[in-house]
Design a protein around this motif. Structure first.
Motif: not given
Lengths: 467, 383
Positions: A369, A396-402, B298, B300-305, B326-328
């Motif tokens: 994360k 990239i798996d998940g949302d909390l990274s840049t 993104v 959600s923490d379950k996505v794959k990008c 890739v960011g939030r």
């Protein structure tokens, strides 16, 4: 032995000579289990290593090249000599190194720098380390700097605990080949809290023809310690091919820092297929400074595996592809823990029909994360015979990274040239200045002597690029 | 209706290509993130798809469904069909759709005819499979706007949609092209779109990707004449278990051409997106300007990008850049809006829509812009 092929790079490659050095041990050509047994006998290795080598060779035969890696199918593995040793054991005093080998190294200007600049120096010729020495003061602090073959004998437990743990032979075909025939390379251990301020340096030289050099380097930087390891390499110019398939494993423990600098200047008949990987523990810092200036084909992606929270990995990559070269360089960043950061900065130059490719992987795994990674690749193409590619992959798996990636490809711009030439600078010098400015962010990270050497080599490659 | 011999031959070639190629698996580089093992291609149901076209504007323009085009305008269709997208390309799903080629649409705009009213094609998938092919020919100096909409798909059962859009924009011609899919879930969509852009010609694309449980889009421009331009914009909103593959190619065969690309995706829930974009500049294509940008948000923490921006450059007088992120959502931006009194939910909505707006702003047809906005808005405020 065929005559040195001097017209590949006329005048530019001053390391292209070869010396007649009589090997003490030499094996028949070809990758066979018999060669492994012979090596194990000569080296008096423990049984587990013999088994490991045999298993690796089987894996080498089984594995295929990945589909994304073109242009390596014409290597004839049976035309290569896998082990040739001109020395019985690595000397601790320069005077004890056999005279003919000393001469080679004198021509390369290696030994004279040692006393002034380096904390330790190693010199490998073909399969074996001819010389390995370290400053008294560092040795007293417990710093270990040995050839890998001595490492296994003097520190069997530490060696076995780390050896092949980050790069198993299953990893890729060339790692398997190295695991089967490895010989030479360095074993470095920096004890807890020890800052090794002066660089440890190793020079790799291939002298034999159609030879495979498979050095293996294992570096362990314990908690809070620091180490700077520098390697250089060169080979004679032949008309046949040699293979250099090294494996470098680095373990950066908690809060430790390691910097690994490579100046690769193989002649244009060497396939340079190297696997380099670092495992970085909590708050550790790993920095790869990777300069690729020679070889026929380089395939090398120094990797940072962030396994502890807050680890930081950095790759500075400089590639210059001249006539007859394909620099397939790049970097890998794999995030396996929280709050890690990474940075890749790649600069490449292609000229005289050379090709440079950046290939990179950024992988953020679900358990990591809040990671941040930034990738920059810039490429400069000097003429229309040359080629430049960029193949970055970001998973990239998940949302909390840049994750950020930026790349550009361009030529030396007319505007910049006009500005400099209108100030009375010759066009050729102007191009040279622009190119040197382009690579400056990476060159400034190198030790002074290397920086000077890089600038010299780049200027040589630049000669005649203005039509 | 019996198909003419030349068309039957193309279908044959496609059928052989289809039989020859294996179904892609996770071992193939471009398919690593996707699981299409559920697809049963050995017994594909009879195609069931309708096409509805807006009225042809006259003036020598041909705008009709594919069956009519083959029957009445065989001479023109024959000249172009299969020339941009060959029936033996190593693409199993393209081969599948060409082998069944008989639905679709044909647009032909004669020399120097400039159409101001947008032309629209609505494809509706009514059964378990559909294979429409759209052929567009813009003659020199002509200009047109084409809107393609893909929708439908039976609820419950899985269905397959494989389509191709073949575009030729000739010297000085200009095509504004908008295409979007909003299929029902359970549709597997495989689409290849390729435009050949001649001297001083231009195409601007806006691609919307909203529906289907799986979609693979291959979008390519081939720059064949100096002064050609291609501006490619894409927007994707993937949620639940949707899997989107977006493969773009900017192929510069000659110099002094420009291509620009911006693809933006929002990912939510367990969505998967895989963007892979190639800029290829051939030898002597000096004076190329090529740009490419892929930005992913993104949630959600379950996505794959995944994003793979690729450059293959063989000329030196050029300028190429690409970027991918890739960011939030930025906490700072949220904070800014909340400090101005917006509730958090609403602030998020505003930011999401703002993220996608640079693509939507490229849509020059007002009704279509509104439709994109409302599709996105519904996804954003999903209740």
């Amino acid at each position: 032995m065929s005559a040195p092929n001097t017209d590949i790079l006329p005048g530019a490659y001053k390391e292209g000579f070869h010396d007649d050095i009589k090997p003490l041990h030499v094996v028949p050509k070809g990758a066979t289990h018999e060669v492994i047994d012979y090596m194990c006998d000569v080296k008096k290795e423990p049984d587990w290593m013999r088994q490991f080598r045999h298993r690796s060779l089987d894996l080498f035969f089984k594995q295929d090249l990945p589909a994304w890696l073109p242009g390596l199918r014409d290597i004839d593995y049976n035309a290569i000599t896998y082990y040739a040793s001109p020395v019985e054991k690595s000397a601790r005093k320069w005077e004890d190194v056999p005279e003919d080998i000393r001469k080679t190294y004198d021509k390369l200007g290696i030994a004279k720098e040692e006393q002034k600049l380096l904390g330790g120096l190693g010199a490998q010729i073909d399969s074996e380390m001819a010389y390995h020495n370290i400053q008294e003061s560092l040795a007293k602090k417990g710093v270990v700097f040995l050839s890998c073959d001595d490492g296994i004998k003097e520190f069997p437990e530490l060696f076995k605990e780390h050896f092949s743990k980050s790069i198993p032979p299953e990893d890729n075909k060339f790692a398997a080949l190295n695991s089967a025939f490895w010989s030479g390379g360095s074993f470095v251990y920096i004890p807890k809290g020890v800052k090794c301020d002066v660089p440890l340096s190793v020079y790799f030289r291939i002298n034999a023809e159609q030879f495979g050099q498979f050095e293996r380097t294992l570096i362990i930087v314990d908690d809070d310690a620091f180490c700077h390891y520098v390697e250089g390499c060169s080979a004679p110019v032949y008309t046949t091919h040699s293979v250099h398939a090294a494996v470098v494993e680095i373990f950066v423990k908690n809060r430790a820092r390691c910097r690994y600098t490579t100046i690769q200047n193989w002649s244009t008949d060497v396939y340079n297929l190297v696997t380099k990987r670092s495992m970085i523990d909590s708050k550790g810092v790993m920095e790869w400074v990777d300069g690729n200036l020679g070889s026929k084909r380089t395939v090398k992606y120094p990797s940072c595996y962030m396994i502890g929270e807050g680890a930081h990995g950095e790759v500075l990559s400089l590639a210059s592809a001249d006539k007859g070269m394909w620099q397939d360089a790049g970097a890998k960043m794999v995030f396996l823990a929280d709050n890690c950061t990474g940075r890749i900065n790649s600069k490449s130059i292609s000229g005289h029909g050379g090709r440079s490719s950046y290939r990179g992987l950024v992988q953020v795994n679900p358990q990591a994360k809040n990671c941040r990674v930034q990738v920059n690749c810039d490429a400069l193409i000097l003429d229309d015979k040359s080629r430049s590619d960029t193949y970055p992959v970001m998973e990239i798996d998940g949302d909390l990274s840049t994750v950020e990636h930026e790349a550009s490809v361009s030529n030396v711009s007319e505007e910049q040239l006009f500005y400099l030439t209108s100030r009375g600078i010759k066009k050729e010098d102007a191009v040279s200045m622009i190119v040197n400015g382009f690579i400056e962010p990476i060159v400034k990270e190198l030790p002074m002597e290397f920086a000077v050497e890089i600038n010299r080599l780049i200027n040589l490659q630049m000669e005649g690029s203005v039509g | 209706m019996n198909a003419p011999a030349w068309l039957e031959k193309q279908r044959d070639v496609a059928r052989q290509t289809f039989d020859r190629l294996p179904l892609p698996t996770r071992r193939d580089v471009d398919w690593q993130r996707f699981d299409i093992r559920k697809l049963k291609l050995d017994k594909v149901a009879e195609p069931a798809l309708t096409e509805k076209l807006s009225a042809s504007p006259g003036n020598g323009v041909i705008f009709c469904d594919m069956a009519t085009a083959i029957a009445k305008h065989s001479d023109i269709v024959k000249e172009y069909l299969g020339k941009g997208i060959s029936p033996d390309e190593p693409n199993k799903f393209n081969a599948l759709h060409v082998s069944r080629l008989n639905t679709g649409a044909f647009l032909y705009v004669p020399r120097d005819v400039k159409l101001t009213v947008p032309l629209e094609i609505l494809y509706t998938l009514t059964g378990a499979s559909g294979f429409p092919h759209t052929l567009v020919v813009i003659e020199p100096g002509a200009e047109a706007t084409l809107v393609q909409k893909f929708t439908g798909g039976p609820t419950g059962d899985m269905s397959i949609h494989a389509s191709g859009t073949e575009v030729f924009v000739k010297e000085g011609g200009h095509l504004h092209y908008i295409s979007y899919q909003n299929f029902n879930p359970n549709v597997y969509d495989f689409t290849l779109k390729r435009a050949h852009v001649a001297r001083d010609a231009e195409i601007d694309w806006v691609i919307g990707m909203f529906g289907a449980s799986f979609q693979r889009y291959d979008i390519e421009c081939v720059m064949e004449g100096e002064g050609g331009n291609s501006f490619m914009y894409g927007v994707g909103f993937a949620e639940h278990n949707q899997q989107f593959g977006q493969f773009t190619k900017q192929h510069h065969k000659v110099g002094n051409t420009t291509s620009d690309l911006l693809f933006k995706n929002v990912l939510r829930d367990s969505a998967v997106t895989n963007y892979s974009g190639t800029i290829k500049v051939e030898k002597n294509a000096n004076g190329t300007n090529a740009y490419q940008s892929n930005k992913n948000l993104v949630l959600s923490d379950k996505v794959k990008c995944d994003t793979k921006p690729i450059l293959e450059i063989e000329s030196n007088q050029l300028r190429c850049t690409h970027g991918a992120t890739v960011g939030r959502l930025e906490e700072q931006h949220l904070y800014y809006l909340r400090a101005r009194g917006l509730p958090e939910e609403q602030a998020r909505e505003v930011l999401l829509e703002a993220f996608l707006d640079p693509v939507l702003a490229r849509i020059q047809v007002e009704d279509v812009y509104k439709e994109f906005s409302s599709l996105i808005h519904q996804k954003v405020i999903r209740k």
